[in-house]
Design a protein around this motif. Structure first.
Motif, PDB file in Angstrom:
ATOM      1  N   VAL A  62      28.492  31.800  30.801  1.00  0.00           N
ATOM      2  CA  VAL A  62      30.172  31.802  30.403  1.00  0.00           C
ATOM      3  C   VAL A  62      30.465  33.047  29.694  1.00  0.00           C
ATOM      4  O   VAL A  62      31.403  33.588  30.185  1.00  0.00           O
ATOM      5  CB  VAL A  62      30.057  30.663  29.363  1.00  0.00           C
ATOM      6  N   HIS A  63      29.634  33.726  29.051  1.00  0.00           N
ATOM      7  CA  HIS A  63      30.038  34.869  28.198  1.00  0.00           C
ATOM      8  C   HIS A  63      30.024  36.152  29.321  1.00  0.00           C
ATOM      9  O   HIS A  63      30.909  36.849  29.222  1.00  0.00           O
ATOM     10  CB  HIS A  63      28.996  35.054  27.209  1.00  0.00           C
ATOM     11  N   ALA A  64      29.102  36.065  30.146  1.00  0.00           N
ATOM     12  CA  ALA A  64      29.073  37.202  31.231  1.00  0.00           C
ATOM     13  C   ALA A  64      30.042  36.894  32.254  1.00  0.00           C
ATOM     14  O   ALA A  64      30.847  38.005  32.422  1.00  0.00           O
ATOM     15  CB  ALA A  64      27.695  37.003  32.154  1.00  0.00           C
ATOM     16  N   SER A  65      30.575  35.719  32.261  1.00  0.00           N
ATOM     17  CA  SER A  65      31.633  35.356  33.144  1.00  0.00           C
ATOM     18  C   SER A  65      33.212  36.024  32.473  1.00  0.00           C
ATOM     19  O   SER A  65      34.110  36.536  32.864  1.00  0.00           O
ATOM     20  CB  SER A  65      31.857  33.934  33.685  1.00  0.00           C
ATOM     21  N   ARG A  66      33.052  35.458  31.355  1.00  0.00           N
ATOM     22  CA  ARG A  66      34.219  36.046  30.478  1.00  0.00           C
ATOM     23  C   ARG A  66      34.296  37.478  30.153  1.00  0.00           C
ATOM     24  O   ARG A  66      35.549  37.975  30.502  1.00  0.00           O
ATOM     25  CB  ARG A  66      34.357  35.204  28.969  1.00  0.00           C
ATOM     26  N   LEU A  67      33.141  38.209  30.128  1.00  0.00           N
ATOM     27  CA  LEU A  67      33.150  39.599  30.189  1.00  0.00           C
ATOM     28  C   LEU A  67      33.603  40.300  31.453  1.00  0.00           C
ATOM     29  O   LEU A  67      34.229  41.144  31.399  1.00  0.00           O
ATOM     30  CB  LEU A  67      31.648  40.007  29.795  1.00  0.00           C
ATOM     31  N   LYS A  68      33.168  39.563  32.629  1.00  0.00           N
ATOM     32  CA  LYS A  68      33.546  39.895  33.769  1.00  0.00           C
ATOM     33  C   LYS A  68      35.124  40.085  34.029  1.00  0.00           C
ATOM     34  O   LYS A  68      35.936  40.651  34.554  1.00  0.00           O
ATOM     35  CB  LYS A  68      32.755  39.209  34.954  1.00  0.00           C
ATOM     36  N   GLU A  69      35.707  38.605  33.531  1.00  0.00           N
ATOM     37  CA  GLU A  69      36.966  38.348  33.505  1.00  0.00           C
ATOM     38  C   GLU A  69      37.783  39.465  32.808  1.00  0.00           C
ATOM     39  O   GLU A  69      38.663  39.904  33.124  1.00  0.00           O
ATOM     40  CB  GLU A  69      37.527  37.116  33.109  1.00  0.00           C
ATOM     41  N   ASP A  70      37.160  39.539  31.528  1.00  0.00           N
ATOM     42  CA  ASP A  70      37.967  40.689  30.730  1.00  0.00           C
ATOM     43  C   ASP A  70      37.772  42.114  31.218  1.00  0.00           C
ATOM     44  O   ASP A  70      38.772  42.784  31.070  1.00  0.00           O
ATOM     45  CB  ASP A  70      36.982  40.725  29.382  1.00  0.00           C
ATOM     46  N   GLY A  71      36.654  42.327  32.156  1.00  0.00           N
ATOM     47  CA  GLY A  71      36.668  43.679  32.717  1.00  0.00           C
ATOM     48  C   GLY A  71      37.705  43.649  33.848  1.00  0.00           C
ATOM     49  O   GLY A  71      38.309  44.844  33.971  1.00  0.00           O
ATOM     50  N   ASP A  72      37.995  42.645  34.509  1.00  0.00           N
ATOM     51  CA  ASP A  72      38.863  42.694  35.576  1.00  0.00           C
ATOM     52  C   ASP A  72      40.128  42.675  34.954  1.00  0.00           C
ATOM     53  O   ASP A  72      40.788  43.546  35.428  1.00  0.00           O
ATOM     54  CB  ASP A  72      38.648  41.631  36.478  1.00  0.00           C
TER      55      ASP A  72
END
Length: 251
Positions: A62-72
């Protein structure tokens, strides 16, 4: 004395409350139940650890997904910022161009205003000149009418003399066009009595002028100047005839 304390409810057979309420608290340390309980406890711990690892993995995902979303989102925001910066640069360029065009337009308008003012001034000057010219033309027409009236009056008064000129001296006047007269003389050359001596007199302007003389008469400019000074028309004609005779004799 050895004391065994139940540290987890997964250890089967232990009831800490019942043991403590017993008159003689004791714990049965039978190997098989204990091993079974320890195995169950170990299984519970393994299950807890596994579940914890799964939760950690889930949270990590979830954290990685959020990091990806935040990166996007960050990348999208940076791209949007870059677009806005480029748009701002383009707008600044457009504004600068419009400012330059505005200055050029103001300069053109200023020049046109100066030209208009100059043309207005010239127009006013031309109006003054036109009015002056109209006044002069009216004066010339008046003078011309007066001169023509004088000529007509003198012609009537000198009609006998004119008849004498026409018959005896071979003099005639013919209108070429309005305000232009052709004068002819004959009987000037005794060797060729029918030879024609002529000149054309233009009366259309304030100052009269001779546009043609045949043969050319050297004294003509002086005679025309005298005519314009005195307005003595018939005196001028007499002098022209006499000059033709003089130059004929001098030839």
């Amino acid at each position: 004395m050895t004391t065994v304390t139940a540290t987890h409810p997964a250890v089967a057979g232990f009831s800490l409350a019942s043991i403590l309420n017993s008159p003689q608290p004791s714990v049965a340390l039978h190997p098989k139940p204990l091993l079974h309980s320890l195995a169950a406890f170990q299984a519970a711990i393994d299950a807890y650890v596994y579940k914890g690892k799964q939760e950690i993995a889930r949270r990590k995902e979830v954290h990685a997904s959020r990091l990806k979303e935040d990166g996007d989102k960050k990348r999208d925001m940076e791209e949007a910022i870059e677009r806005e910066k480029r748009r701002e640069i383009e707008l600044i360029a457009v504004l600068e161009k419009e400012k330059l065009e505005s200055k050029e337009m103001e300069a053109s308008i200023y020049i046109l205003k100066k030209q208009l003012a100059s043309l207005t001034e010239q127009s006013s000057s031309l109006d003054v000149e036109t009015n002056d010219l109209r006044t002069r033309i009216a004066r010339l027409r008046k003078e011309k009418s007066r001169d023509l009236a004088v000529l007509e009056e003198r012609a009537q008064a000198m009609s006998p003399e004119l008849s004498l000129y026409e018959t005896a001296l071979g003099f005639s006047v013919t209108g070429v066009k309005e305000d232009v007269l052709l004068f002819r003389f004959i009987h000037l050359d005794e060797h060729s009595p029918n030879r024609v001596f002529s000149f054309v007199l233009d009366l259309s302007k304030q100052d009269y002028s001779v546009t043609m003389s045949e043969p050319p008469l050297g004294a003509m400019p002086r005679l025309v100047d005298a005519l314009n000074d005195t307005r003595e028309f018939w005196t001028f004609i007499k002098h022209v005839r006499a000059s033709f005779v003089t130059e004929l004799q001098d030839a």
